[in-house]
Design a protein around this motif. Structure first.
Motif, PDB file in Angstrom:
ATOM      1  N   UNK A  12     -13.144   4.389  -3.280  1.00  0.00           N
ATOM      2  CA  UNK A  12     -13.807   3.243  -3.904  1.00  0.00           C
ATOM      3  C   UNK A  12     -15.182   3.742  -4.330  1.00  0.00           C
ATOM      4  N   UNK A  13     -15.315   4.076  -5.606  1.00  0.00           N
ATOM      5  CA  UNK A  13     -16.511   4.793  -6.043  1.00  0.00           C
ATOM      6  C   UNK A  13     -17.078   4.241  -7.340  1.00  0.00           C
ATOM      7  N   UNK A  14     -18.321   4.629  -7.589  1.00  0.00           N
ATOM      8  CA  UNK A  14     -18.993   4.296  -8.845  1.00  0.00           C
ATOM      9  C   UNK A  14     -19.795   5.513  -9.289  1.00  0.00           C
ATOM     10  N   UNK A  15     -19.487   6.028 -10.470  1.00  0.00           N
ATOM     11  CA  UNK A  15     -20.267   7.119 -11.037  1.00  0.00           C
ATOM     12  C   UNK A  15     -19.852   8.514 -10.643  1.00  0.00           C
ATOM     13  N   UNK A  16     -18.813   8.657  -9.824  1.00  0.00           N
ATOM     14  CA  UNK A  16     -18.430  10.001  -9.375  1.00  0.00           C
ATOM     15  C   UNK A  16     -17.920  10.857 -10.528  1.00  0.00           C
ATOM     16  N   UNK A  17     -17.298  10.226 -11.526  1.00  0.00           N
ATOM     17  CA  UNK A  17     -16.808  10.987 -12.681  1.00  0.00           C
ATOM     18  C   UNK A  17     -17.973  11.470 -13.541  1.00  0.00           C
ATOM     19  N   UNK A  18     -18.934  10.576 -13.780  1.00  0.00           N
ATOM     20  CA  UNK A  18     -20.061  10.921 -14.651  1.00  0.00           C
ATOM     21  C   UNK A  18     -20.956  11.980 -14.025  1.00  0.00           C
ATOM     22  N   UNK A  19     -21.082  11.959 -12.706  1.00  0.00           N
ATOM     23  CA  UNK A  19     -21.973  12.899 -12.021  1.00  0.00           C
ATOM     24  C   UNK A  19     -21.309  14.248 -11.756  1.00  0.00           C
ATOM     25  N   UNK A  20     -20.023  14.355 -12.079  1.00  0.00           N
ATOM     26  CA  UNK A  20     -19.317  15.604 -11.841  1.00  0.00           C
ATOM     27  C   UNK A  20     -18.891  15.800 -10.401  1.00  0.00           C
ATOM     28  N   UNK A  21     -18.893  14.722  -9.620  1.00  0.00           N
ATOM     29  CA  UNK A  21     -18.562  14.811  -8.199  1.00  0.00           C
ATOM     30  C   UNK A  21     -17.069  14.604  -7.952  1.00  0.00           C
ATOM     31  N   UNK A  22     -16.376  14.021  -8.922  1.00  0.00           N
ATOM     32  CA  UNK A  22     -14.964  13.692  -8.738  1.00  0.00           C
ATOM     33  C   UNK A  22     -14.139  14.914  -8.346  1.00  0.00           C
ATOM     34  N   UNK A  23     -14.353  16.013  -9.041  1.00  0.00           N
ATOM     35  CA  UNK A  23     -13.603  17.239  -8.749  1.00  0.00           C
ATOM     36  C   UNK A  23     -13.928  17.752  -7.352  1.00  0.00           C
ATOM     37  N   UNK A  24     -15.181  17.601  -6.937  1.00  0.00           N
ATOM     38  CA  UNK A  24     -15.580  18.043  -5.598  1.00  0.00           C
ATOM     39  C   UNK A  24     -14.889  17.202  -4.524  1.00  0.00           C
ATOM     40  N   UNK A  25     -14.768  15.911  -4.779  1.00  0.00           N
ATOM     41  CA  UNK A  25     -14.060  15.029  -3.850  1.00  0.00           C
ATOM     42  C   UNK A  25     -12.596  15.443  -3.713  1.00  0.00           C
ATOM     43  N   UNK A  26     -11.978  15.731  -4.841  1.00  0.00           N
ATOM     44  CA  UNK A  26     -10.568  16.126  -4.834  1.00  0.00           C
ATOM     45  C   UNK A  26     -10.365  17.459  -4.125  1.00  0.00           C
ATOM     46  N   UNK A  27     -11.294  18.392  -4.328  1.00  0.00           N
ATOM     47  CA  UNK A  27     -11.187  19.695  -3.663  1.00  0.00           C
ATOM     48  C   UNK A  27     -11.338  19.559  -2.149  1.00  0.00           C
ATOM     49  N   UNK A  28     -12.290  18.724  -1.719  1.00  0.00           N
ATOM     50  CA  UNK A  28     -12.498  18.518  -0.284  1.00  0.00           C
ATOM     51  C   UNK A  28     -11.275  17.871   0.347  1.00  0.00           C
ATOM     52  N   UNK A  29     -10.713  16.882  -0.335  1.00  0.00           N
ATOM     53  CA  UNK A  29      -9.521  16.200   0.183  1.00  0.00           C
ATOM     54  C   UNK A  29      -8.345  17.164   0.278  1.00  0.00           C
ATOM     55  N   UNK A  30      -8.187  18.002  -0.729  1.00  0.00           N
ATOM     56  CA  UNK A  30      -7.084  18.963  -0.745  1.00  0.00           C
ATOM     57  C   UNK A  30      -7.184  19.942   0.419  1.00  0.00           C
ATOM     58  N   UNK A  31      -8.400  20.353   0.750  1.00  0.00           N
ATOM     59  CA  UNK A  31      -8.615  21.275   1.864  1.00  0.00           C
ATOM     60  C   UNK A  31      -8.113  20.682   3.179  1.00  0.00           C
ATOM     61  N   UNK A  32      -8.198  19.361   3.305  1.00  0.00           N
ATOM     62  CA  UNK A  32      -7.831  18.665   4.542  1.00  0.00           C
ATOM     63  C   UNK A  32      -6.413  18.107   4.500  1.00  0.00           C
ATOM     64  N   UNK A  33      -5.649  18.479   3.479  1.00  0.00           N
ATOM     65  CA  UNK A  33      -4.314  17.920   3.260  1.00  0.00           C
ATOM     66  C   UNK A  33      -4.379  16.394   3.199  1.00  0.00           C
ATOM     67  N   UNK A  34      -5.359  15.919   2.455  1.00  0.00           N
ATOM     68  CA  UNK A  34      -5.520  14.484   2.228  1.00  0.00           C
ATOM     69  C   UNK A  34      -5.375  14.213   0.733  1.00  0.00           C
ATOM     70  N   UNK A  35      -4.991  13.003   0.404  1.00  0.00           N
ATOM     71  CA  UNK A  35      -4.811  12.624  -0.993  1.00  0.00           C
ATOM     72  C   UNK A  35      -5.674  11.413  -1.303  1.00  0.00           C
ATOM     73  N   UNK A  36      -6.428  11.505  -2.389  1.00  0.00           N
ATOM     74  CA  UNK A  36      -7.246  10.374  -2.818  1.00  0.00           C
ATOM     75  C   UNK A  36      -6.377   9.373  -3.571  1.00  0.00           C
ATOM     76  N   UNK A  37      -6.524   8.114  -3.205  1.00  0.00           N
ATOM     77  CA  UNK A  37      -5.746   7.037  -3.816  1.00  0.00           C
ATOM     78  C   UNK A  37      -6.715   6.097  -4.527  1.00  0.00           C
TER      79      UNK A  37
END
Length: 298
Positions: A12-37
């Motif tokens: 549940x986010x605001x601005x993560x795409x514009x700030x370039x953080x979205x990819x970082x969130x996805x990478x962190x989740x992938x490291x933990x075998x988690x999936x962002x929904x």
């Protein structure tokens, strides 16, 4: 780790795409075998979503955050935890983020963490926050345990100090506390202090657990049985020592480089927020300031 062990985290986010953080969130989740929904919601609800929260906002993106939070509570998205985040520059977003965190926790019982990001936020920075969510989902049974059994040691490798403790059947037998200079050497030193105080040798230990910023390195070094992030472990330690493993509790953890505020129910963390933008109220800052002022804070 198999796909069936994958943890689903509602973003549940605001601005993560514009700030370039979205990819970082996805990478962190992938490291933990988690999936962002990304919770689906009715677009028409954006016009009235403020009434559900008692909070009217002008930004469509913030309204979208609130609508997605409502979708999580209503069970539209089947998830194990919720990550609420927005840019630290937006004051209105900070208010909305806090309300969403409270709303989800009170109405769903899901673990939820709130975090404000910058344009420089990386996957490594996000890892501890997301790891705490996955830990609660995967190890809730472990966090619910109220007694320690056998001879065990725990090591907390913090950014400024390294701590160790040796326990036997709920009793603390030895403690160690040294400055963190070289991570592995500091861990060995703290553990040896605790063992010496307990009158034991390393071979006497039946299990070792590690936490803190150096947990992964020390865990491999000592062949630890449990390696876990500090948010859930420090919370469990606090309620254990305070005798508050049943019922509601609040834990405030002032670390060397960041601070955490955690709501706990029956020994299990549920809602927490973690500082990361400014170290102005961190333990290291307070320690240095107290020395300059000649004020004792320990």
């Amino acid at each position: 780790m198999s796909e069936k062990d994958q943890v689903l985290i509602a973003l549940v986010s605001c601005g993560s795409e514009y700030a370039g953080v979205q990819k970082e969130l996805e990478n962190a989740a992938s490291t933990l075998n988690a999936k962002l929904v990304y919770p689906e919601m009715d677009v028409a609800s954006l016009d009235t979503i403020g009434m559900d929260f008692g909070l009217e906002v002008a930004s469509p993106d913030l309204k979208l955050m609130m609508a997605r939070a409502k979708a999580v509570v209503e069970g539209v998205a089947k998830v194990d935890g919720v990550f609420v985040t927005s840019c630290f520059r937006c004051a209105e977003a900070a208010i909305v983020r806090n309300e969403i965190r409270r709303y989800i926790f009170q109405n769903s019982g899901l673990p939820v963490i709130s975090y404000s990001f910058t344009e420089r936020t990386t996957a490594a920075t996000l890892l501890t926050r997301l790891e705490a969510l996955t830990t609660i989902a995967r190890r809730k049974h472990l966090l619910a345990r109220e007694h320690q059994v056998g001879i065990t040691a725990g090591i907390d490798s913090g950014s400024t100090t390294t701590k160790a403790v040796v326990m036997k059947d709920d009793e603390i037998l030895g403690e160690g506390w040294v400055p963190t200079i070289k991570v592995l050497e500091s861990a060995d030193s703290a553990l040896q202090q605790a063992l010496d105080q307990a009158g034991m040798k390393r071979e006497d230990l039946q299990a070792i657990g590690t936490t803190g910023y150096g947990r992964l390195l020390i865990g491999e070094h000592l062949n630890s049985d449990l390696v876990q992030e500090e948010i859930t472990l420090n919370t469990k330690c606090a309620v254990y020592l305070a005798g508050k493993q049943q019922g509601s509790a609040t834990v405030i953890d002032i670390g060397g480089m960041d601070n955490k505020a955690i709501s706990v129910q029956d020994g299990i963390p549920g809602m927490f927020t973690m500082g990361g933008i400014c170290a102005g109220a961190s333990g290291l800052f307070l320690e240095m300031t107290s020395k300059r002022l000649g004020v004792e804070i320990t």
